[in-house]
Design a protein around this motif. Structure first.
Motif, PDB file in Angstrom:
ATOM      1  N   LEU A 210      48.938  25.216  28.688  1.00 15.02           N
ATOM      2  CA  LEU A 210      48.066  25.002  29.791  1.00 15.02           C
ATOM      3  C   LEU A 210      48.459  25.995  30.942  1.00 15.02           C
ATOM      4  O   LEU A 210      49.420  25.935  31.392  1.00 15.02           O
ATOM      5  CB  LEU A 210      48.399  23.588  30.326  1.00 15.02           C
ATOM      6  CG  LEU A 210      47.690  23.237  31.439  1.00 15.02           C
ATOM      7  CD1 LEU A 210      45.943  23.231  31.399  1.00 15.02           C
ATOM      8  CD2 LEU A 210      47.919  21.634  31.843  1.00 15.02           C
ATOM      9  N   LEU A 211      47.390  26.629  31.092  1.00 22.04           N
ATOM     10  CA  LEU A 211      47.713  27.819  32.040  1.00 22.04           C
ATOM     11  C   LEU A 211      46.713  27.508  33.591  1.00 22.04           C
ATOM     12  O   LEU A 211      45.611  26.824  33.294  1.00 22.04           O
ATOM     13  CB  LEU A 211      47.047  29.230  31.609  1.00 22.04           C
ATOM     14  CG  LEU A 211      47.313  30.412  32.407  1.00 22.04           C
ATOM     15  CD1 LEU A 211      47.622  31.596  31.541  1.00 22.04           C
ATOM     16  CD2 LEU A 211      46.238  30.730  33.090  1.00 22.04           C
ATOM     17  N   ILE A 212      47.332  27.666  34.579  1.00 22.85           N
ATOM     18  CA  ILE A 212      46.586  27.386  35.677  1.00 22.85           C
ATOM     19  C   ILE A 212      46.620  28.312  36.879  1.00 22.85           C
ATOM     20  O   ILE A 212      47.477  28.866  36.961  1.00 22.85           O
ATOM     21  CB  ILE A 212      46.981  25.752  36.386  1.00 22.85           C
ATOM     22  CG1 ILE A 212      46.338  25.301  37.610  1.00 22.85           C
ATOM     23  CG2 ILE A 212      48.575  25.986  36.803  1.00 22.85           C
ATOM     24  CD1 ILE A 212      46.458  23.847  37.928  1.00 22.85           C
ATOM     25  N   SER A 213      45.543  28.610  37.607  1.00 21.73           N
ATOM     26  CA  SER A 213      45.538  29.261  38.772  1.00 21.73           C
ATOM     27  C   SER A 213      44.595  28.668  39.616  1.00 21.73           C
ATOM     28  O   SER A 213      43.513  27.838  39.459  1.00 21.73           O
ATOM     29  CB  SER A 213      44.701  30.479  38.190  1.00 21.73           C
ATOM     30  OG  SER A 213      44.658  31.575  39.283  1.00 21.73           O
ATOM     31  N   SER A 214      44.859  28.833  41.068  1.00 24.40           N
ATOM     32  CA  SER A 214      44.073  28.111  42.019  1.00 24.40           C
ATOM     33  C   SER A 214      43.447  29.168  42.913  1.00 24.40           C
ATOM     34  O   SER A 214      44.352  30.116  43.089  1.00 24.40           O
ATOM     35  CB  SER A 214      44.737  27.098  42.736  1.00 24.40           C
ATOM     36  OG  SER A 214      45.764  27.650  43.380  1.00 24.40           O
ATOM     37  N   THR A 215      42.268  29.150  43.425  1.00 24.69           N
ATOM     38  CA  THR A 215      41.590  30.266  44.236  1.00 24.69           C
ATOM     39  C   THR A 215      40.762  29.558  45.480  1.00 24.69           C
ATOM     40  O   THR A 215      40.188  28.438  45.302  1.00 24.69           O
ATOM     41  CB  THR A 215      40.764  31.174  43.245  1.00 24.69           C
ATOM     42  OG1 THR A 215      40.446  32.024  44.225  1.00 24.69           O
ATOM     43  CG2 THR A 215      39.985  30.466  42.479  1.00 24.69           C
ATOM     44  N   SER A 216      40.444  30.257  46.093  1.00 22.44           N
ATOM     45  CA  SER A 216      39.576  30.151  47.344  1.00 22.44           C
ATOM     46  C   SER A 216      38.081  30.682  46.822  1.00 22.44           C
ATOM     47  O   SER A 216      37.261  30.956  47.839  1.00 22.44           O
ATOM     48  CB  SER A 216      39.609  30.212  48.720  1.00 22.44           C
ATOM     49  OG  SER A 216      40.375  31.603  48.893  1.00 22.44           O
ATOM     50  N   TRP A 217      38.264  31.507  45.763  1.00 25.62           N
ATOM     51  CA  TRP A 217      37.009  32.434  45.091  1.00 25.62           C
ATOM     52  C   TRP A 217      36.529  33.177  46.387  1.00 25.62           C
ATOM     53  O   TRP A 217      35.551  33.128  46.924  1.00 25.62           O
ATOM     54  CB  TRP A 217      36.029  31.344  44.860  1.00 25.62           C
ATOM     55  CG  TRP A 217      36.413  30.604  43.590  1.00 25.62           C
ATOM     56  CD1 TRP A 217      36.585  28.896  43.761  1.00 25.62           C
ATOM     57  CD2 TRP A 217      36.540  30.837  42.257  1.00 25.62           C
ATOM     58  NE1 TRP A 217      36.711  28.589  42.663  1.00 25.62           N
ATOM     59  CE2 TRP A 217      36.816  29.655  41.693  1.00 25.62           C
ATOM     60  CE3 TRP A 217      36.488  32.071  41.580  1.00 25.62           C
ATOM     61  CZ2 TRP A 217      36.867  29.581  40.180  1.00 25.62           C
ATOM     62  CZ3 TRP A 217      36.803  32.012  40.190  1.00 25.62           C
ATOM     63  CH2 TRP A 217      37.085  30.755  39.630  1.00 25.62           C
ATOM     64  N   THR A 218      37.567  34.048  46.919  1.00 23.17           N
ATOM     65  CA  THR A 218      37.153  35.096  48.224  1.00 23.17           C
ATOM     66  C   THR A 218      37.460  36.284  47.665  1.00 23.17           C
ATOM     67  O   THR A 218      38.157  36.667  46.419  1.00 23.17           O
ATOM     68  CB  THR A 218      37.717  34.729  49.260  1.00 23.17           C
ATOM     69  OG1 THR A 218      39.001  34.377  49.204  1.00 23.17           O
ATOM     70  CG2 THR A 218      37.349  33.409  49.970  1.00 23.17           C
ATOM     71  N   GLU A 219      37.153  37.562  48.585  1.00 28.55           N
ATOM     72  CA  GLU A 219      37.197  38.909  48.024  1.00 28.55           C
ATOM     73  C   GLU A 219      38.771  39.312  48.013  1.00 28.55           C
ATOM     74  O   GLU A 219      39.052  40.372  47.234  1.00 28.55           O
ATOM     75  CB  GLU A 219      36.823  39.784  49.140  1.00 28.55           C
ATOM     76  CG  GLU A 219      35.103  39.770  48.957  1.00 28.55           C
ATOM     77  CD  GLU A 219      34.526  38.642  50.120  1.00 28.55           C
ATOM     78  OE1 GLU A 219      35.421  37.840  50.495  1.00 28.55           O
ATOM     79  OE2 GLU A 219      33.459  38.756  50.388  1.00 28.55           O
ATOM     80  N   ASP A 220      39.698  38.386  48.290  1.00 23.34           N
ATOM     81  CA  ASP A 220      41.214  38.972  48.378  1.00 23.34           C
ATOM     82  C   ASP A 220      41.724  38.632  46.935  1.00 23.34           C
ATOM     83  O   ASP A 220      42.734  38.637  46.734  1.00 23.34           O
ATOM     84  CB  ASP A 220      42.006  38.492  49.459  1.00 23.34           C
ATOM     85  CG  ASP A 220      42.030  36.838  49.819  1.00 23.34           C
ATOM     86  OD1 ASP A 220      41.428  36.295  48.759  1.00 23.34           O
ATOM     87  OD2 ASP A 220      42.755  36.652  50.503  1.00 23.34           O
ATOM     88  N   GLU A 221      40.818  38.090  45.948  1.00 18.48           N
ATOM     89  CA  GLU A 221      41.411  37.596  44.653  1.00 18.48           C
ATOM     90  C   GLU A 221      40.395  38.278  43.722  1.00 18.48           C
ATOM     91  O   GLU A 221      39.179  37.706  43.522  1.00 18.48           O
ATOM     92  CB  GLU A 221      41.501  36.154  44.343  1.00 18.48           C
ATOM     93  CG  GLU A 221      42.630  35.535  45.452  1.00 18.48           C
ATOM     94  CD  GLU A 221      42.931  34.001  44.947  1.00 18.48           C
ATOM     95  OE1 GLU A 221      44.218  33.697  45.066  1.00 18.48           O
ATOM     96  OE2 GLU A 221      41.958  33.432  45.249  1.00 18.48           O
ATOM     97  N   ASP A 222      40.751  38.951  42.768  1.00 18.10           N
ATOM     98  CA  ASP A 222      39.893  39.704  41.667  1.00 18.10           C
ATOM     99  C   ASP A 222      40.008  38.985  40.738  1.00 18.10           C
ATOM    100  O   ASP A 222      41.214  39.194  39.811  1.00 18.10           O
ATOM    101  CB  ASP A 222      40.120  41.239  41.426  1.00 18.10           C
ATOM    102  CG  ASP A 222      39.199  41.830  40.837  1.00 18.10           C
ATOM    103  OD1 ASP A 222      38.426  41.222  40.155  1.00 18.10           O
ATOM    104  OD2 ASP A 222      39.179  43.082  40.382  1.00 18.10           O
ATOM    105  N   PHE A 223      39.212  37.961  40.245  1.00 16.88           N
ATOM    106  CA  PHE A 223      39.320  37.106  39.015  1.00 16.88           C
ATOM    107  C   PHE A 223      39.051  37.988  37.767  1.00 16.88           C
ATOM    108  O   PHE A 223      39.394  37.474  36.576  1.00 16.88           O
ATOM    109  CB  PHE A 223      38.863  35.759  39.277  1.00 16.88           C
ATOM    110  CG  PHE A 223      39.694  34.700  39.487  1.00 16.88           C
ATOM    111  CD1 PHE A 223      40.354  34.021  38.405  1.00 16.88           C
ATOM    112  CD2 PHE A 223      40.035  34.283  40.805  1.00 16.88           C
ATOM    113  CE1 PHE A 223      41.302  32.985  38.920  1.00 16.88           C
ATOM    114  CE2 PHE A 223      41.187  33.688  41.207  1.00 16.88           C
ATOM    115  CZ  PHE A 223      41.746  32.657  39.731  1.00 16.88           C
ATOM    116  N   SER A 224      38.196  39.002  37.803  1.00 12.56           N
ATOM    117  CA  SER A 224      38.162  40.021  36.614  1.00 12.56           C
ATOM    118  C   SER A 224      39.367  40.364  35.875  1.00 12.56           C
ATOM    119  O   SER A 224      39.575  40.279  34.699  1.00 12.56           O
ATOM    120  CB  SER A 224      37.326  40.869  36.807  1.00 12.56           C
ATOM    121  OG  SER A 224      37.682  41.849  37.781  1.00 12.56           O
ATOM    122  N   VAL A 225      40.473  40.487  36.680  1.00 11.71           N
ATOM    123  CA  VAL A 225      41.816  40.605  36.169  1.00 11.71           C
ATOM    124  C   VAL A 225      42.261  39.662  35.162  1.00 11.71           C
ATOM    125  O   VAL A 225      42.563  40.074  34.250  1.00 11.71           O
ATOM    126  CB  VAL A 225      42.811  40.881  37.283  1.00 11.71           C
ATOM    127  CG1 VAL A 225      44.327  41.158  36.747  1.00 11.71           C
ATOM    128  CG2 VAL A 225      42.497  41.962  38.273  1.00 11.71           C
TER     129      VAL A 225
END
Length: 396
Positions: A210-225
């Motif tokens: 189980l891998l977890i990541s949390s985000t506010s889905w904004t430009e300072d996080e590139d989820f394509s990585v």
């Protein structure tokens, strides 16, 4: 909006005062909308602050600081209160992600933050790097108060994990068992099963990681990585690597969520399942305390703040892979409590190394968790008592 944690709602010392969001402001050009929004919020906030009981201190988190720093300063003059600014980042650097550093709004925000920031009586900040920057560039003297996890961020006992997985399985496919229940087991999730006879919970054999990541889905996080790293991980399994299936949970909500959900739907994985739930405030720490690895893609807009999500993960003794930026080493100690990566291929190699032979092989993932258990870091309230109370002249 997110409902606050029950500890906040139940506290007799906290009174929440909501500010109404006015929908009619969304008319006309963007710049006009923004200026109007700032003016309306200024009036709303000042009106609210002048109607409360006289405070000894006004504590303000920045960002957002426009217009709240100036309004809090005016309210402080009226009440003869001390203004404390808690610097978590610079608002103008966040604005520059979408507008560019030379945009007139960004320049005004930078001037405003530096000017009004100096009017505070006390200043707190979240890293040693930010303390230095505030002093050198803004002539503001601050005290470093590292973000710490609240007491409810801790490892989740197996019974509670099972209840959480069963609850999430009602809405999210990845938490449901891979095969039909057999034998006497009464209830199963993808990760756990409760024996129907004695009620004992065990982890299922061959369970996914189980891998977890949390985000506010904004430009300072590139989820394509992360998505590219997961493609590599899938390839490693296809090439014969002894790696577990993965359930990747990405929590949070924000402006780019639909965009990334579109990308996720185009990926056709055989060994990886991704879901993007919105969790209740009480369930989020339980899920962190139940996960095997956390991934952080937060890149600081200023290079001076630290990701709170990693602080919370460490509170749950959850090892982390985090993307590099300038002062991350103040929190993530590479090869001690997690790993730092610079791109998707490096993250993919780290996932491969950490999950090889999972869950039977006790490798680095286990030693990182042991180091986090042993570190016994201060909790938020203890840290506040040690650092902030003396600043305000209170004796412990």
């Amino acid at each position: 909006e997110t409902r606050p944690h029950q500890d906040v709602l139940r506290s007799p010392h906290i009174r929440l005062v909501p500010l109404a969001e006015l929908r009619w402001l969304r008319v006309g050009p963007k710049l006009f909308q923004y200026v109007l929004k700032v003016l309306v919020q200024s009036v709303q906030l000042l009106y609210t602050l002048l109607r409360i009981d006289q405070p000894s201190y006004i504590l303000l988190q920045n960002p957002p600081g426009l217009p709240s720093i100036a309004v809090a300063w005016v309210a402080g003059l009226f009440w003869r209160s001390k203004l404390i600014i808690d610097w978590h980042n610079y608002g103008y650097t966040i604005m520059s992600l979408s507008h560019g550093r030379n945009h007139p709004l960004v320049r005004i925000a930078k001037w405003y933050e530096k000017l009004f920031g100096r009017l505070s009586d006390y200043n707190l900040c979240v890293t040693a790097a930010m303390k230095e920057d505030l002093w050198v560039n803004c002539n503001i003297k601050a005290v470093t108060l590292y973000d710490k996890p609240a007491a409810y961020f801790k490892e989740t006992p197996l019974d509670l994990r099972h209840s959480l997985y069963m609850k999430l399985a009602q809405d999210y496919e990845p938490f449901r068992p891979r095969a039909e229940p057999g034998g006497c087991s009464a209830e199963r999730s993808a990760f756990t099963e409760r024996d129907g006879r004695d009620g004992h919970v065990v982890q299922t054999r061959g369970r996914p990681a189980l891998l977890i990541s949390s985000t506010s889905w904004t430009e300072d996080e590139d989820f394509s990585v992360l998505l590219k790293a997961l493609e590599d991980y899938e390839r490693f399994i296809d090439e014969g690597a002894k790696l577990p299936a993965l359930v990747c949970v990405i929590t949070g909500k924000g402006p780019l969520k639909d965009y990334y959900n579109g990308l996720i739907q185009k990926l056709h994985f055989k060994h990886i399942q991704i879901c993007t739930p919105w969790l209740e405030a009480e369930d989020y720490p339980l899920l962190l305390g139940s996960a095997d690895l956390g991934v952080c893609l937060h890149k600081s807009s200023s290079g001076l703040d630290l990701p709170m999500k990693v602080v919370d993960m460490f509170g749950c003794c959850l090892p982390v892979c985090a993307i590099y930026f300038e002062c991350l080493h103040e929190l993530v100690k590479h090869e001690e409590n997690g790993l730092i990566f610079r791109d998707s291929s490096e993250l993919a190699e780290q996932l491969k190394m950490l999950f090889l032979g999972f869950p039977t092989v006790e490798g680095k993932l286990h030693s990182f968790r042991q180091n986090l258990r042993a570190s016994k870091e201060l909790r938020w309230d203890e840290s506040w008592d040690q650092i902030v109370l003396p600043l305000l002249g209170h004796k412990e």
